[in-house]
Design a protein around this motif. Sequence first.
Motif, short mmCIF file in Angstrom:
data_model
loop_
_atom_site.label_atom_id
_atom_site.label_comp_id
_atom_site.label_asym_id
_atom_site.label_seq_id
_atom_site.Cartn_x
_atom_site.Cartn_y
_atom_site.Cartn_z
N SER A 53 1.96 -5.27 -4.03
CA SER A 53 1.66 -5.94 -2.87
C SER A 53 0.98 -5.08 -1.76
N ILE A 54 0.10 -6.14 -0.96
CA ILE A 54 -0.58 -5.37 0.08
C ILE A 54 0.18 -4.32 0.95
N ASN A 55 -0.21 -3.12 1.02
CA ASN A 55 0.33 -2.13 1.94
C ASN A 55 -0.30 -1.79 3.30
N ARG A 56 -1.74 -1.90 3.03
CA ARG A 56 -2.63 -1.43 4.30
C ARG A 56 -4.08 -2.41 4.09
N LEU A 57 -4.50 -2.64 5.15
CA LEU A 57 -5.82 -3.24 5.13
C LEU A 57 -6.86 -2.02 5.67
N VAL A 58 -7.83 -1.84 4.93
CA VAL A 58 -8.94 -0.91 5.48
C VAL A 58 -10.07 -1.57 5.98
N SER A 59 -10.55 -1.48 7.26
CA SER A 59 -11.54 -2.06 7.82
C SER A 59 -12.75 -1.27 8.17
N GLY B 2 -14.13 -0.64 11.00
CA GLY B 2 -13.82 0.01 12.15
C GLY B 2 -14.49 -0.41 13.27
N PHE B 3 -15.53 -1.41 13.02
CA PHE B 3 -16.42 -2.05 13.98
C PHE B 3 -16.10 -3.61 14.23
N LYS B 4 -16.46 -4.27 13.09
CA LYS B 4 -16.07 -5.67 13.24
C LYS B 4 -14.93 -6.09 12.65
N GLN B 5 -13.98 -5.15 12.46
CA GLN B 5 -12.64 -5.41 11.64
C GLN B 5 -12.63 -6.11 10.34
N ARG B 6 -13.93 -6.02 9.76
CA ARG B 6 -13.91 -6.80 8.58
C ARG B 6 -13.39 -5.88 7.57
N ILE B 7 -12.50 -6.24 6.62
CA ILE B 7 -11.84 -5.67 5.40
C ILE B 7 -12.96 -5.14 4.45
N GLU B 8 -12.60 -3.85 4.29
CA GLU B 8 -13.57 -3.33 3.28
C GLU B 8 -12.60 -3.05 1.92
N CYS B 9 -11.35 -2.71 2.24
CA CYS B 9 -10.71 -2.24 1.16
C CYS B 9 -9.17 -2.72 1.31
N VAL B 10 -8.63 -2.90 0.26
CA VAL B 10 -6.90 -3.31 0.38
C VAL B 10 -6.23 -2.25 -0.32
N GLU B 11 -5.26 -1.55 0.31
CA GLU B 11 -4.42 -0.80 -0.10
C GLU B 11 -3.20 -1.40 -0.87
N LEU B 12 -3.17 -1.25 -2.09
CA LEU B 12 -1.95 -1.73 -2.71
C LEU B 12 -0.79 -1.12 -3.03
N VAL B 13 0.25 -1.23 -3.09
CA VAL B 13 1.36 -0.41 -3.63
C VAL B 13 2.17 -1.00 -4.73
N ASP B 14 2.55 -0.25 -5.73
CA ASP B 14 3.04 -0.63 -6.78
C ASP B 14 4.53 -0.59 -6.54
N SER B 15 5.42 -1.77 -6.77
CA SER B 15 6.90 -1.70 -6.22
C SER B 15 7.82 -1.26 -7.44
N LEU B 16 7.29 -0.80 -8.73
CA LEU B 16 7.96 -0.11 -9.56
C LEU B 16 7.85 1.36 -9.37
N THR B 17 6.84 1.99 -9.22
CA THR B 17 6.48 3.30 -9.00
C THR B 17 6.29 4.02 -7.57
N GLY B 18 6.14 2.87 -6.54
CA GLY B 18 5.71 3.47 -5.21
C GLY B 18 4.28 3.93 -5.09
N ARG B 19 3.47 3.91 -6.38
CA ARG B 19 1.98 4.49 -6.41
C ARG B 19 1.26 3.45 -5.37
N VAL B 20 0.43 4.38 -4.58
CA VAL B 20 -0.39 3.41 -3.83
C VAL B 20 -1.86 3.60 -4.24
N PHE B 21 -2.55 2.43 -4.32
CA PHE B 21 -3.98 2.42 -4.91
C PHE B 21 -4.92 1.63 -4.09
N PRO B 22 -6.13 1.90 -3.92
CA PRO B 22 -7.07 1.26 -3.06
C PRO B 22 -7.89 0.18 -4.06
N VAL B 23 -8.30 -0.97 -3.33
CA VAL B 23 -9.06 -2.12 -3.96
C VAL B 23 -10.16 -2.30 -3.08
N ALA B 24 -11.42 -2.26 -3.54
CA ALA B 24 -12.55 -2.58 -2.64
C ALA B 24 -12.67 -4.18 -2.87
#
Length: 351
Positions: A210-216, A218-240
């Motif tokens: 699931s989506i854990n964090r939105l990375v913008s 910093g200027f136009k608030q445009r999302i450049e990367c979505v940080e996902l979290v694995d619900s089984l392992t807790g691993r967090v990984f980015p997706v451009a």
Amino acid sequence: MRKAEVKDVTIIGGGPAGLYSAFYSGLRGMDVRLIEAGEELGGKVCLFKEKMIWDAGGQPPVQGGTFADQLIGQAKTFDPELLTGRKVVRIGRGEDGLFEAETSDGMIYPSRSIIMANGGGIVTPQKLKLSGAHAAEMDNLFYTVPSIARFRGETVLISGGGDAAVDWAAEFLGIAKEVILVHRRENFCAHEAQVEKVREGGARVVLNASINRLVSDGFKQRIECVELVDSLTGRVFPVAVDSVIVSHGFDMDATLDFGGEAEPEREDGHFFIGTAEAVTTVPGIYAAGDCLKYDGKVNLLVGAFQDAVNAVNRAKTFIDPDAHDRGMVSSHNDRFKKRNRELIRQIAGVE
């Protein structure tokens, strides 16, 4: 409280059932007022403007947005009063015996009859409750799809596991550069054939995430990367990403108060228990579309239109017991004679 002028009928809801009720009420010579809580007319059809509609009789396959525009244009045929951005909070009776629809801004709209066409209630997409989400709605975060062409050549992340999310993933295949479908569970609840189409079409499917964090930026608030979290392992990984579409279902607001003798029998506090002729348990209040329940109900657009016709015919005879119990077909209706002649001349190329 301010009070508007009296109308023959007030229609609550601006979806297909309400819009067709407005048209048919005008056809039957009634003064019409339609009140819609949202800012635009069209109802749930407008949530899927790019989806194709195949099951409207005599209508070639048409996108939802175009179909909504056609319904709105038809509803305006007899110049009804169309009000948007007004939520009806109460329906009761005034001292003069007329029905009164009260809106959240304190306005009272009296009429001789009521047609409820408010579907399942006020529908709004469930939104992300994450930092930066609201600002990103102005750029590349979407809860509905405004235009498929908007996402051409992009990396599009779609979050959701239902039919809407999977259908959009399938639609974007071959249009987006990459489709990433993220679902928080192990299995989709969408139709298996569509899920298989998405997989075979080359979409990247990420389950138990699931989506854990939105990375913008910093200027136009445009999302450049979505940080996902694995619900089984807790691993967090980015997706451009280039764009994000969130399809997590809808919030429904079905709250509506009726006063005293204006209280029809309802199921689950919302759906009107009635008949195939759109009659509720209160004389003068009728219902059409998804908000009406009866044996043999057809929950399709064609069913909404039939409900609307019946509701209008019953409202007409309620107001005027001497009126015919149904309207004439449009090819013979007096209200269309002049317009029919004009259209026939246009088709024939006669000035």
